[in-house]
Write an enzyme that holds these catalytic residues in place. Structure first.
Site: not given
Ligand code: HSE
Length: 404
Positions: A11, A129, A200
């Site tokens: 992706t 992101g 994170k």
């Molecule tokens: N699984 C993660 C989310 C994707 O839902 O934010 C981005 O790291």
């Protein structure tokens, strides 16, 4: 011209190629040089896709090609990403990655190798992101001591909680809907149990405080116990429930946690809904600042990766300094951190017993569940709360609350 290689055509990898195809001219202008994707590493072939002419299956072709100055790692997972990234850095190639597992576990070591080799290890896409947050923490908020970071760091859980709140649905129903829409994975554990947000906040805390915060040290609670009744109670308290990754400095102590939190409706993070992410940062001279945007998805994530590639091109031969070192930061015991707590006891009429133990609490009632005693405690440490609640064997749920 600068040649780069992309590891992984999933992706994010296909998004990186698309971003270059879409904005090649302006990207080259901003980088000050032309950027060329020379190789894309993947186990698969992509017949009929123009990318096929760049596909290689053997990483050594990339590693041993001195023309490749930048490697983009978008495979995810710790291995083989770690081995590939480390060997690229040791060969003098800068690396840009979106891989939060890799950065949380090995970020400090990889930054150190990059520093020694006068190259760069960049990871803007690993948290939030497409939201710029790593670069601001590293390069912009440098006048401040960071005292508080609070983030909605996971889009899947934010989508679930937002929909539960908006439509009065329970967790299981919304999870199923999120899976059908492709927002939640078939195996949603990493998201709904808070593990993704934990990595994170570990990365953000390491950058903010300049030392290695191990994600294993961070108390992590997910959202699987949150019910529609909890949300109804939160609304009655003019608040909402969000999965928050937080780290804060109190005196010399740094506390970090991932857990559902009740926040007042007026809190800026309460306006962050669905798959959006936001990170609220407090600096001792700046005050509050918030970063908001799309925390996942092909093109937003690829946009952050390509911004790192541009930065790496602008800094070829120069290491962009980061204060995150390998020395471990010992987090303070979360039991000493202070909160209010929203508590639900099964069975009505326990007000006197609650007041006798907790003192000046705020009781709350909702029509949907008459046979309960629910209340908000005063501010106290987690340790004090555990001691006080130990005498009650009717606890149904407890949610930390940041309410006045
Ligand atoms: N699984 C993660 C989310 C994707 O839902 O934010 C981005 O790291």
């Amino acid at each position: 011209m600068v040649n780069i290689a992309v590891l992984g055509y999933g992706t994010v990898g296909s998004g990186v190629v698309e971003v270059f195809n879409t904005n090649q001219e302006s990207i080259n202008k901003r980088a000050g040089q032309d950027i060329n994707i020379k190789y894309v590493l993947d186990l698969r072939d992509f017949e009929g896709d123009p990318v096929q002419q760049k596909i290689v299956h053997d990483y050594n072709i990339i590693l041993n090609d001195d023309d490749i100055q930048i490697v983009v790692e978008v495979m995810g997972g710790v291995e083989p990403a770690y081995t590939f990234v480390k060997s690229a850095l040791e060969k003098g190639k800068s690396v840009c990655t979106s891989n939060k597992e890799l950065v949380a576990r090995h970020g400090a070591e990889l930054l150190e190798i990059a520093k020694q080799n006068h190259i760069n290890f960049l990871f803007e896409a690993s948290v939030g992101g497409g939201i710029p947050i790593i670069r601001p923490l590293n390069n912009s908020l440098t006048a401040d001591e960071i005292t508080d970071i609070k983030g909605i760091l996971n889009g899947t859980t934010n989508y679930i909680l937002s929909k539960m709140s908006r439509e009065g649905l329970d967790f299981e129903t919304v999870l199923k809907d999120a899976q059908e829409k492709g927002y939640a994975e078939r195996n949603p554990e990493a998201d709904v149990e808070g593990f993704d947000a934990c990595r994170k906040i570990a990365i953000l805390s390491s950058l903010a405080y300049g030392m290695q915060v191990d994600f294993e040290d961070i108390l992590t609670e997910g959202i699987t116990n949150i019910t529609k009744a909890d949300i109804a109670y939160a609304k009655k308290l003019k608040s909402g429930i969000k999965l928050i990754g937080s780290s804060k400095k109190v005196g010399e102590n740094i506390y970090a946690i991932v857990a559902p939190m009740m926040l007042p409706e007026s809190h800026p993070l309460m306006g962050v809904n669905d798959v959006f992410n936001a990170i609220f940062v407090k600096g001792n001279v700046l005050g509050d600042v918030m970063f908001y945007g799309q925390g996942a998805g092909k093109l937003p994530t690829a946009s952050a990766v390509v911004s790192d590639v541009v930065d790496a091109v602008k800094h070829l031969g120069t290491n962009i300094m980061s204060i995150w070192c390998t020395e471990k930061l010992e987090l303070a015991d979360i039991k000493d951190s202070e909160n209010r707590y929203f508590v639900r006891l099964s069975g009505a009429g326990q007000e006197e017993a609650v007041k006798a133990v907790f003192g000046d609490v705020q009781f709350v009632h909702i029509e949907e569940v008459p046979d309960e005693t629910a209340f908000l405690t005063p501010v106290m440490t987690e340790r004090e709360y555990d001691e006080k609640i130990a005498g009650f064997d009717t606890v149904m749920n407890r949610i930390r609350a940041e309410l006045n």
